[in-house]
Design a protein around this motif. Structure first.
Motif, mmCIF file in Angstrom:
data_model
loop_
_atom_site.group_PDB
_atom_site.id
_atom_site.type_symbol
_atom_site.label_atom_id
_atom_site.label_comp_id
_atom_site.label_asym_id
_atom_site.label_seq_id
_atom_site.Cartn_x
_atom_site.Cartn_y
_atom_site.Cartn_z
ATOM 1 N N UNK A 1 1.163 -1.087 -0.092
ATOM 2 C CA UNK A 1 0.150 -0.038 0.252
ATOM 3 C C UNK A 1 1.080 1.001 0.049
ATOM 4 N N UNK A 2 0.537 2.138 -0.520
ATOM 5 C CA UNK A 2 1.100 3.383 -1.080
ATOM 6 C C UNK A 2 0.279 4.514 -0.402
ATOM 7 N N UNK A 3 0.778 5.620 0.124
ATOM 8 C CA UNK A 3 -0.006 6.814 0.973
ATOM 9 C C UNK A 3 1.011 7.937 0.802
ATOM 10 N N UNK A 4 0.330 9.392 0.171
ATOM 11 C CA UNK A 4 0.806 10.281 0.022
ATOM 12 C C UNK A 4 1.499 11.142 1.336
ATOM 13 N N UNK A 5 2.187 11.920 1.027
ATOM 14 C CA UNK A 5 2.659 12.597 2.273
ATOM 15 C C UNK A 5 3.506 13.886 1.902
ATOM 16 N N UNK A 6 2.803 14.533 2.454
ATOM 17 C CA UNK A 6 3.576 16.186 2.508
ATOM 18 C C UNK A 6 4.713 16.638 3.025
ATOM 19 N N UNK A 7 5.745 17.195 2.323
ATOM 20 C CA UNK A 7 7.217 17.393 2.813
ATOM 21 C C UNK A 7 7.575 18.638 1.534
ATOM 22 N N UNK A 8 9.270 18.667 1.827
ATOM 23 C CA UNK A 8 9.196 19.712 0.423
ATOM 24 C C UNK A 8 10.191 19.126 -0.632
ATOM 25 N N UNK A 9 9.147 20.200 -1.769
ATOM 26 C CA UNK A 9 10.109 20.445 -2.909
ATOM 27 C C UNK A 9 11.263 19.651 -2.729
ATOM 28 N N UNK A 10 12.530 18.778 -3.772
ATOM 29 C CA UNK A 10 13.805 18.581 -3.582
ATOM 30 C C UNK A 10 14.405 19.797 -4.229
ATOM 31 N N UNK A 18 4.687 13.421 -2.174
ATOM 32 C CA UNK A 18 5.149 12.950 -2.450
ATOM 33 C C UNK A 18 4.636 11.277 -2.142
ATOM 34 N N UNK A 19 4.960 10.242 -2.794
ATOM 35 C CA UNK A 19 4.782 9.016 -2.332
ATOM 36 C C UNK A 19 5.019 8.259 -1.459
ATOM 37 N N UNK A 20 4.973 7.555 -0.989
ATOM 38 C CA UNK A 20 5.636 6.613 -0.065
ATOM 39 C C UNK A 20 5.107 5.425 0.309
ATOM 40 N N UNK A 21 5.708 4.082 0.343
ATOM 41 C CA UNK A 21 5.414 3.049 0.875
ATOM 42 C C UNK A 21 4.188 3.150 2.521
ATOM 43 N N UNK A 22 3.989 2.713 2.840
ATOM 44 C CA UNK A 22 3.471 3.037 4.104
ATOM 45 C C UNK A 22 4.133 2.160 4.878
ATOM 46 N N UNK A 23 4.846 1.248 4.987
ATOM 47 C CA UNK A 23 6.299 0.156 5.353
ATOM 48 C C UNK A 23 7.461 0.780 5.499
ATOM 49 N N UNK A 24 8.433 2.025 4.724
ATOM 50 C CA UNK A 24 9.011 2.754 4.654
ATOM 51 C C UNK A 24 9.018 3.829 5.337
ATOM 52 N N UNK A 25 11.110 4.127 5.581
ATOM 53 C CA UNK A 25 10.982 5.129 6.234
ATOM 54 C C UNK A 25 11.106 6.673 4.500
ATOM 55 N N UNK A 26 11.516 6.258 3.330
ATOM 56 C CA UNK A 26 11.291 7.064 2.497
ATOM 57 C C UNK A 26 10.504 6.816 1.089
ATOM 58 N N UNK A 31 13.612 11.219 -0.566
ATOM 59 C CA UNK A 31 13.451 11.796 1.144
ATOM 60 C C UNK A 31 13.023 11.394 1.925
ATOM 61 N N UNK A 32 13.353 11.527 3.212
ATOM 62 C CA UNK A 32 13.846 10.429 4.521
ATOM 63 C C UNK A 32 11.987 11.929 5.259
ATOM 64 N N UNK A 33 10.930 10.686 5.479
ATOM 65 C CA UNK A 33 9.861 10.826 5.534
ATOM 66 C C UNK A 33 9.744 10.896 7.268
#
Length: 65
Positions: A1-10, A18-26, A31-33
């Motif tokens: 599963x993936x989710x959306x996360x707001x973070x800084x533009x690179x 940003x798109x992040x897999x639920x079980x990852x930290x990046x 980018x580090x979530x």
């Protein structure tokens, strides 16, 4: 599963989704979530192109058997 996360533009252009897999930290772009994202800043309508391109590849990949 993936989710959306707001973070800084690179590129340093503000906040993006940003798109992040639920079980990852990046994020998909590496980018580090942060655990809670950027508090109160979820109203952006911009998306990280690198994350969205990676997510498109995931969605178009053949299903694993």
């Amino acid at each position: 599963m993936h989710e959306m996360w707001v973070g800084a533009d690179a590129a340093g252009g503000g906040l993006v989704w940003h798109v992040v897999a639920a079980d990852t930290a990046t994020t998909q772009c590496g980018q580090r979530r942060q655990s809670e994202g950027v508090a109160g800043c979820d109203s952006t309508d911009r998306h990280c192109l690198e994350c969205m391109t990676a997510f498109q590849g995931i969605m178009q990949a053949p299903a694993r058997s």
